[in-house]
Design an enzyme around this catalytic site. Structure first.
Site, short mmCIF file in Angstrom:
data_model
loop_
_atom_site.label_atom_id
_atom_site.label_comp_id
_atom_site.label_asym_id
_atom_site.label_seq_id
_atom_site.Cartn_x
_atom_site.Cartn_y
_atom_site.Cartn_z
N TYR A 1 23.50 44.33 31.80
CA TYR A 1 22.68 43.99 30.65
C TYR A 1 21.80 42.78 30.93
CZ TYR A 1 21.19 42.16 26.16
OH TYR A 1 20.42 41.67 25.14
N HIS B 1 8.98 38.04 21.97
CA HIS B 1 9.90 37.25 21.13
C HIS B 1 9.27 35.95 20.63
CE1 HIS B 1 12.68 40.18 22.55
NE2 HIS B 1 13.77 39.52 22.22
N ASN C 1 18.26 33.02 25.42
CA ASN C 1 19.58 33.21 24.82
C ASN C 1 20.26 31.85 24.75
OD1 ASN C 1 21.26 36.35 25.62
ND2 ASN C 1 19.87 35.83 24.00
N TYR D 1 31.81 3.46 -10.63
CA TYR D 1 32.19 4.13 -9.39
C TYR D 1 31.15 3.95 -8.28
CZ TYR D 1 35.86 6.75 -11.89
OH TYR D 1 36.95 7.13 -12.60
N ARG E 1 32.20 0.49 -7.07
CA ARG E 1 33.61 0.34 -6.72
C ARG E 1 34.05 1.34 -5.64
NH1 ARG E 1 38.01 2.06 -10.93
NH2 ARG E 1 36.17 1.96 -12.24
N PHE F 1 25.87 32.92 22.40
CA PHE F 1 24.62 32.53 21.75
C PHE F 1 24.75 32.44 20.24
CE2 PHE F 1 24.44 37.13 22.85
CZ PHE F 1 24.76 37.62 21.59
N GLU G 1 22.87 43.73 16.14
CA GLU G 1 23.15 42.32 15.89
C GLU G 1 23.37 42.18 14.38
OE1 GLU G 1 19.67 40.73 17.73
OE2 GLU G 1 20.30 41.48 19.70
#
Length: 492
Positions: free
Chosen positions: A52, A82, A194, A277, A280, A326, A412
């Site tokens: 792959y 991409h 990746n 608060y 404090r 990844f 995915e």
């Protein structure tokens, strides 16, 4: 110079690289690992073994076998297709961090990339060649594909880089230096994109800025205590040791150190028995935010030195494993957690601002710190701005990591959205910094009414530093420049 080994990079070193221009050098042992890993890829290509990302398509196309003659085109097509990020670019410092982190990850020697590519990355760091990378478009799994593709484009002589704050064509930068763009070999495109380096780079910048802000919040809170005649008994170490959270103990000790020898603070019973608060409980609230920062620091330093691409190559190429390093879930959670910790610093700061300006709460200070109440509004709308910012933070603090949308034909099918979380965390930090800047302006004004000569020596030094860039509120004016000046001061 900082030596990158792939396994020893720290946040302190990243701070030097990002903000002090420190240069990097590549560890020789790491380069030998890289060379062995590359030889393994070359053998796979020669032997026509199906692996792959080396000689297959990507994502849903992982079952498509690619001929050896097409492997270079495969990598080039991958980067170009991409590189589809959108929106405003990441800040240049984040882009620089991305280059460093991608380089460090590849130095681990599990990625099958050539040393020439890593040397070009190091050149980019050392000559401040920073890619222009759009912020939006990453799902935070499969790698930060879109952002890292824009980073990789620069190696190829495509895309854009920053020059004097403006984008210029990357090809012209290499031409000016008489250098040829990189031509990617088998697997190299996938190795470049990746990974989790976009969310981690933004996370590193987030952490470094949040840490500075957390420290600043303490002296600002101490100055507010002086302006409000705050009761110091609540910071007695025994209280905090009794609970046992070290960060809480540490914050209480640092506040008391800031207030040492102050003549403006009080003891319980002198003016009142206890404070609200937001005064404090400073150690409890700020201390909890420091616990968040500690968690985030730990996860970032692991991820900064992690192998996050796919597939990974082990045993000199005998073992090539396709997995999912990844996936950005660890950093997605860390960034969502960081959002909560920083948002709370702003939330409690805004409440202290309200106490400084509200005539029913501010222990006799002028209403809204106005020199001429009624004729002049003073800090009235400064509190509005702070309230707006903390309200915006509450929407940004919604966890990005609980969302997931399937992609790549459902191959995915679960993603982290970690880069969205990191981007939102950065906006929360910027908003919180402005809130604390507003508190600082109001606190210094309040101390001016009380008498700066009675301040603690350490808070007085902070007051004097502020006085170099802004004046206390002595009359109505446009306050935006003052807020920005203080905010910038807090980030130095």
């Amino acid at each position: 110079m900082i030596e990158l080994t792939g396994s020893s990079l720290t946040l302190q070193q990243m701070e030097a690289i990002l903000y002090k221009g420190e240069q990097v050098v590549l560890n020789e042992e790491a380069l030998e690992r890289v060379k062995k890993s590359r030889k393994a890829v070359d053998r796979i290509v020669r032997n026509d073994k199906t692996v792959y990302g080396i000689n297959t398509g990507f994502g849903k196309f992982s079952d498509v076998k690619i001929d050896e003659k097409d492997t270079k085109d495969l990598q080039l097509n991958l980067i170009r297709s991409h590189a589809c990020g959108v929106g405003d670019p990441f800040p240049e410092v984040v882009s620089r961090a991305m280059v460093v982190l991608r380089l460090n990850a590849l130095l681990k020697g599990f990625s099958g990339i050539r040393t020439e590519v890593l040397e070009r990355f190091a050149f980019m760091v050392n000559h401040a060649i920073h890619p222009v990378i759009p912020q939006q478009g990453s799902l935070g799994a499969s790698g930060d594909l879109a952002p890292l593709s824009h980073l990789a484009l620069v190696l190829l002589g495509e895309g854009f880089v920053w020059k004097d704050g403006q984008p210029v064509a990357a090809g012209s930068v290499w031409k000016d230096r008489n250098m040829e763009p990189i031509v990617l070999e088998a697997k190299e495109g996938l190795a470049l994109i990746n990974g989790t380096q976009a969310m981690t780079a933004q996370g590193v910048v987030n952490y470094l800025e949040a840490e500075k802000l957390a420290y600043s919040s303490e002296w600002i809170a101490a100055m507010t205590m002086e302006a409000l005649h705050g009761i110091t008994d609540a910071f007695h170490p025994s209280i905090h040791i009794a609970r046992g959270h070290q960060e809480q103990v540490d914050v209480a000790a640092r506040i008391m150190d800031w207030l040492k020898d102050s003549k403006l603070t009080t003891k319980q019973g002198e003016k009142r028995v206890q404070d609200a608060y937001s005064i404090r409980c400073i150690p409890q609230v700020h201390g909890a935010s420091w616990q968040v920062l500690s968690y985030v620091k730990e996860k970032l330093e692991i991820e900064m030195n992690a192998a996050t691409d796919n597939p990974l190559i082990f045993d000199d190429g005998e073992t090539v494993v396709s997995g999912g390093n990844f996936h950005g879930q660890p950093i997605a959670f860390a960034m969502d957690f960081l959002k909560l910790g920083v948002a709370e610093l702003a939330n409690i700061s805004e409440r202290r601002i309200e106490r400084l300006v509200n005539p029913q709460l501010n222990e006799g200070l002028p209403p809204f710190l106005s020199a001429q109440p009624g004729l002049q509004s003073g800090a009235m709308i400064l509190q509005y701005s702070a309230a707006s910012l903390v309200s915006e933070n509450k929407t940004l603090a919604h966890p990005a990591s609980v969302d997931s949308i399937p992609s790549s034909g459902n191959q995915e099918d679960h993603v982290s959205m970690g880069t969205i979380g990191a981007r939102h965390a950065y906006q929360i930090i910027k908003n919180a910094r402005h809130v604390l800047a507003i508190e600082a302006l109001c606190a210094m004004t309040g101390c001016g009414y009380r008498g700066v000569n009675q301040m603690a020596p350490k808070t007085k030094r902070q007051y004097d530093d502020l006085l170099k860039i802004v004046n206390p509120i002595d009359e109505d004016r446009i306050f935006t420049p003052d807020i920005e000046k203080i905010a910038n001061h807090l980030n130095v």
